[in-house]
Structure formats: structure tokens, C-alpha cells
Motif scaffolding. Structure first.
Motif, short mmCIF file in Angstrom:
data_model
loop_
_atom_site.label_atom_id
_atom_site.label_comp_id
_atom_site.label_asym_id
_atom_site.label_seq_id
_atom_site.Cartn_x
_atom_site.Cartn_y
_atom_site.Cartn_z
N GLY A 56 0.83 -1.20 0.00
CA GLY A 56 0.00 0.00 0.00
C GLY A 56 0.86 1.25 0.00
N ALA A 58 0.49 5.42 0.38
CA ALA A 58 -0.29 6.63 0.64
C ALA A 58 0.33 7.75 -0.20
CB ALA A 58 -0.26 6.98 2.12
N CYS A 62 -4.08 9.93 -4.68
CA CYS A 62 -4.89 8.72 -4.57
C CYS A 62 -4.00 7.60 -4.04
CB CYS A 62 -5.45 8.35 -5.94
SG CYS A 62 -6.39 6.82 -5.96
N ASN A 63 -4.46 6.91 -3.04
CA ASN A 63 -3.69 5.80 -2.50
C ASN A 63 -3.82 4.59 -3.41
OD1 ASN A 63 -3.16 7.49 -0.34
ND2 ASN A 63 -4.83 6.67 0.88
N GLN A 92 0.79 -0.38 4.69
CA GLN A 92 1.67 0.49 3.93
C GLN A 92 3.04 -0.14 3.69
OE1 GLN A 92 2.00 4.53 5.27
NE2 GLN A 92 -0.21 4.76 5.47
N THR A 100 -3.53 2.01 4.78
CA THR A 100 -4.00 3.11 3.94
C THR A 100 -5.19 2.62 3.13
OG1 THR A 100 -3.28 4.84 2.42
CG2 THR A 100 -2.45 2.63 1.99
N VAL A 102 -6.94 2.19 -0.08
CA VAL A 102 -6.51 2.11 -1.47
C VAL A 102 -7.71 2.14 -2.40
CG1 VAL A 102 -5.49 0.50 -3.15
CG2 VAL A 102 -4.36 0.92 -0.95
#
Length: 153
Positions: A56, A58, A62-63, A92, A100, A102
Motif C-alpha cells: 500500500g 499513501a 490517490c492511495n 503500507q 492506507t 486504497v
């Protein structure tokens, strides 16, 4: 092998409803498997690797998540993409204790002929471009996303 070589319309999912990370990854796997890009072992390998090395990210616009596995689970290189209706949690990459939310998953299925570093660099460059990410989020079909990615891939 460039990113453009890995883009296949039938491996792109839009408006995905997923209960959680595993469900989202399963849906991508099913598209990749149906397209004969990955082996049956791919899904479990992605889940296992995700527990050991979370993907993931951040990011400001946009994650995203960029899961990937070793080539032994891949028949031929492809990029599985899911644009999620509602975000799902991923741990993450840079801090495994944090999660985070997503919205876009870029699931790399890279065969032995692929160059992982180059593909990851291309994806990272792309996800840092605000206009690109917004275009992907707004796209209403796999065809639209394919066109967006082919312009930059």
C-alpha cells in the motif's frame, strides 16, 4: 518488456465492489487467470507476499497498492488493474504498522522475461501524476483505462 506490453483490456476492472483487500485481489486474480496470464498458484502467492511485504502506498492524489510475486506463478506478463468503488485497506509499504485506504490496485504479473525494476519505476512515475490518476479514477470502462495507459506506457 515495457508497461505498454503488459496492458490487456480483459485484465482491467472498473467500479469494483470489494469487501476487503483479499476480495479485491481475488477479483484481479480471476481476470488474470481467465486471460491465462497467471497460474492457479498466483492468488495465494500474492496474499502470502502481501503479508510479508505490504504494497500500500499513501500518495497525495490517490492511495494505490502495487502487489506482485515471483515469475514462477506467471504464464505471461500482464498488469491486473482494479479501480475500486470504495477503498479497501492495505498495509503500507514504508510502515507495516500503518494501513492506507486504497482506491486503485496495480497487480503486477511479471514473467521471467520482464524487468521488475523498470516496470515498478514506470508504475511509480504514473501514479505520481495527478492528472493520470484522476483520469483512471473517472474512466468508465476498461477500454478507457487501456487508452490512458497506452498513451504513457
Amino acid at each position: 518488456m515495457t508497461l505498454k506490453d503488459m496492458i490487456f483490456r480483459d485484465c482491467i476492472l472498473t467500479d469494483v465492489r470489494a469487501a476487503d483487500q483479499e476480495d479485491a485481489l481475488r477479483q484481479i486474480f480471476e481476470a488474470l487467470y481467465k486471460a491465462r496470464k497467471v497460474k492457479e498458484s498466483f492468488y495465494n502467492a500474492v496474499l502470502k507476499r502481501e503479508t510479508e511485504y505490504p504494497t500500500g502506498l499513501a500518495l497525495p492524489h490517490c492511495n494505490v497498492a502495487i502487489p506482485h510475486v515471483v515469475p514462477e506463478h506467471v504464464n505471461s506478463s500482464a498488469l491486473g488493474i482494479a479501480v475500486l468503488r470504495e477503498p479497501v485497506l492495505f498495509r503500507q509499504m514504508d510502515n507495516h504498522d500503518l494501513t492506507t485506504e486504497v482506491r486503485i490496485i496495480f497487480n503486477i504479473a511479471l514473467g521471467r522475461e520482464g524487468k521488475q525494476i523498470e516496470v515498478l519505476q514506470s508504475i511509480m512515475k504514473m501514479v505520481l501524476e495527478k492528472d493520470m490518476i484522476h483520469a483512471i479514477l473517472k474512466a468508465g470502462s476498461p477500454e478507457e483505462i487501456e487508452m490512458i495507459l497506452r498513451k504513457v506506457g
